[in-house]
Design an enzyme around this catalytic site. Structure first.
Site, PDB file in Angstrom:
ATOM      1  N   GLU A  32       2.779  -1.553   2.893  1.00 43.57           N
ATOM      2  CA  GLU A  32       1.672  -2.078   3.640  1.00 43.57           C
ATOM      3  C   GLU A  32       0.719  -0.983   3.699  1.00 43.57           C
ATOM      4  OE1 GLU A  32      -0.626  -2.277   6.562  1.00 43.57           O
ATOM      5  OE2 GLU A  32       1.241  -1.821   7.588  1.00 43.57           O
ATOM      6  N   CYS A  49      -3.855  -0.100  11.039  1.00 45.04           N
ATOM      7  CA  CYS A  49      -4.416  -0.851  10.071  1.00 45.04           C
ATOM      8  C   CYS A  49      -5.136  -2.210  10.279  1.00 45.04           C
ATOM      9  CB  CYS A  49      -3.373  -0.979   8.769  1.00 45.04           C
ATOM     10  SG  CYS A  49      -1.561  -1.142   9.479  1.00 45.04           S
TER      11      CYS A  49
END
Length: 543
Positions: free
Chosen positions: A293, A327
């Protein structure tokens, strides 16, 4: 050997504390913050369950008071990294063969330890070492970390129950083995829970792990490692090796026995790692599973039917909580011209209220960004906007690193939808807004979808149901986690499994069966209770 088919305790999302004035939780957390602030601990490399001190000693400091040392840690070198690999491989057989219920019990116990007696420990270390507020730490280091452990165990149990069909005289079954070698886990600074999950998820599935934690999250990650040991994790199953990323790539990433890589971090780093694996593919004993990720340039798209007060509140929270160092943080927003003046007034009013400072002062909404390189990168974007004729800074824009790495919450308005701060990941408290004309809806949606290489999270705000349907369809590829009338942050395990595609990663949804299944190598077994003695087939008979 026990022969019961055991039922895993049904997980539920861990409830959180508010730490409101007058609560005993607030008092206990403040006492733990004071205790940890007054000591300096030594953090060793941990290989095969043994503490290893090296000649290279570095420091863990508070981002909001960068002269305050919290810990001295040993940095692993080539020898320690190779030793960690060998320790993992030596532990592999016994760990893979441990009865599943006992493997599960270790991580369930760790979850209960964090939920209970070590909650203040893990929260305070996250607050001090990563400059998180009490609330941000609670939802990360306590709630999400506990959820990861409990739901990962439950997901493993679900996977083990996926079995093939059988027929007369045939019994088919699937055995879920760990991967053939070891797993390398490299974790980020911004979430203690992710630091815990990256090594734990593969280990729950029976794998052995070499774990490189982020040195800027080392304090909380170290305490988690100690909690695993207290919970009964056998020696060598997870090896804790704070080290330089380049050396990990040279020594661990290229080892022929590496069978899996679990990562959260920058897109560029993941791409470099993927390239290194590709260049060494003929040397591996198996094809490594790569699960990552990475970055995001997360959007908020506002339709003309949206409620302004909801837009304002969620933009402020989404962009500035934890200093924008998520994020999933709201980083670019598209506001219709018909709502802009009202939205702008609300943003200026609410942003002006935000206090930035030491997270031990619970009245602060934000702390410091993580370190000097992050501070320099973020402020570079702010300076770029300040000097550009295509942008105007309407809030914030100031910063100071004399005591801590403090950046004020900053809002930029640009006339260029492809402006640098609209398309590049900043990872700081900077929100860039593009105001679009109401009759340019479709053209603006195209910009939302294509302006960035990322597809991690995104949010839309609208009251018109037909508009919601259209926006949901039109932006179907723009975000792995898509929010309607909510900020693009705050995914909860079992509710919104997290992950993105395109430049944002492999979208394997951490905390779900989609992620956990990547850490197993299934073996299908067919048992024939009535094997044939015939060789010829009926079609071969003469007419």
């Amino acid at each position: 050997m026990s022969n019961g088919i055991f039922k895993i305790p049904t997980p539920k999302n861990e409830p959180g504390y508010t730490y409101a004035p007058g609560t005993k939780e607030r008092e206990a957390l403040k006492a733990e913050l004071k205790r940890q602030s007054e000591i300096v601990i030594d953090i060793p490399v941990i290989i095969n369950g043994e503490d290893v001190k090296t000649d290279t000693i570095k420091q863990v400091v508070m981002p909001h008071d960068h002269q305050h040392v919290l810990a001295n840690y040993s940095q692993a070198g080539e020898k320690e990294l190779r030793d960690a690999i060998e320790a993992a491989m030596a532990a592999k057989e016994a760990w893979a063969n441990m009865p599943w219920e006992h493997r599960a019990s270790i991580f369930l116990k760790a979850a209960d330890l964090i939920s209970g007696p070590y909650r203040d420990l893990i929260n305070a270390s996250t607050m001090l070492g990563q400059s998180k507020t009490a609330y941000q730490s609670e939802i990360d280091a306590a709630q999400e970390l506990v959820d990861f452990l409990r739901y990962d165990v439950d997901c493993a149990n679900q996977i083990y129950q996926i079995q093939p069909s059988s027929m007369k005289n045939i019994w088919n079954r699937t055995d879920y083995r760990p991967l053939d070698g070891f797993v390398l886990a490299i974790s980020p600074f911004n979430f203690t829970s992710i630091g815990a999950n990256l090594p734990s998820a593969p280990a729950i599935m029976g794998n052995v792990v070499v774990w490189k934690p982020a040195t800027t999250a080392l304090l909380s990650n170290y305490y988690f490692m100690r909690i695993l040991e207290e919970a009964g994790l056998p020696k060598g199953v997870i090896n804790f090796v704070p080290s330089r990323g380049s050396q990990v790539s040279e020594v661990v990433l290229t080892d022929p026995r590496m069978s899996g890589f679990h990562f959260t971090g920058s897109t560029s780093t993941f791409q470099t790692i993927w390239k290194t694996v590709g260049e060494n593919i003929a040397n591996y004993q198996s094809y490594p599973r790569l699960v990552g990720e990475t970055g995001g340039k997360d959007f908020v798209f506002v339709h003309e039917s949206a409620q302004v007060d909801k837009v304002v509140a969620n933009l402020v929270r989404g962009a500035f909580e934890y200093q924008g160092q998520k994020c999933s943080a709201a980083s670019r927003a598209y506001i219709p011209a018909s709502l802009w003046e009202e939205v702008k007034a609300g943003l200026l009013k609410e942003t002006a209220k935000l206090k930035v400072g030491d997270i031990q002062d619970f009245t602060n909404f934000m702390g410091a960004v993580i370190d000097k390189p992050a501070f320099d990168s973020i402020t570079g974007y702010i300076d770029y906007a300040a000097a550009s004729e295509e942008a105007e800074i309407i809030a914030g824009g100031t910063y100071d690193d004399s005591v801590g790495y403090f950046v004020q919450p900053t809002i930029i308005v640009t006339t260029n939808p492809n402006f640098k701060t609209m398309v590049e990941e900043i990872f700081g408290p900077v929100l860039t807004i593009y105001v679009y004309e109401n009759d340019q809806l479709e053209e603006t949606l195209e910009l939302v979808d294509t302006a960035s290489i990322y597809a991690l999270t995104g949010a839309i705000f609208a009251q018109d149901r037909e508009a919601i349907i259209h926006l949901e369809r039109r932006l179907s590829g723009a975000a792995g986690n898509f929010y309607i009338n909510d900020k693009p942050t705050g995914a909860m395990i079992d509710q919104q499994p997290f992950g993105g595609s395109r430049g944002s990663g492999t979208n394997d949804k951490a905390g779900s069966v989609f992620n956990m299944v990547r850490w197993t190598s299934p073996r299908v077994i067919k048992e024939n209770f009535a094997p044939t003695a015939e060789i010829a087939y009926p079609f071969m008979d003469a007419e």
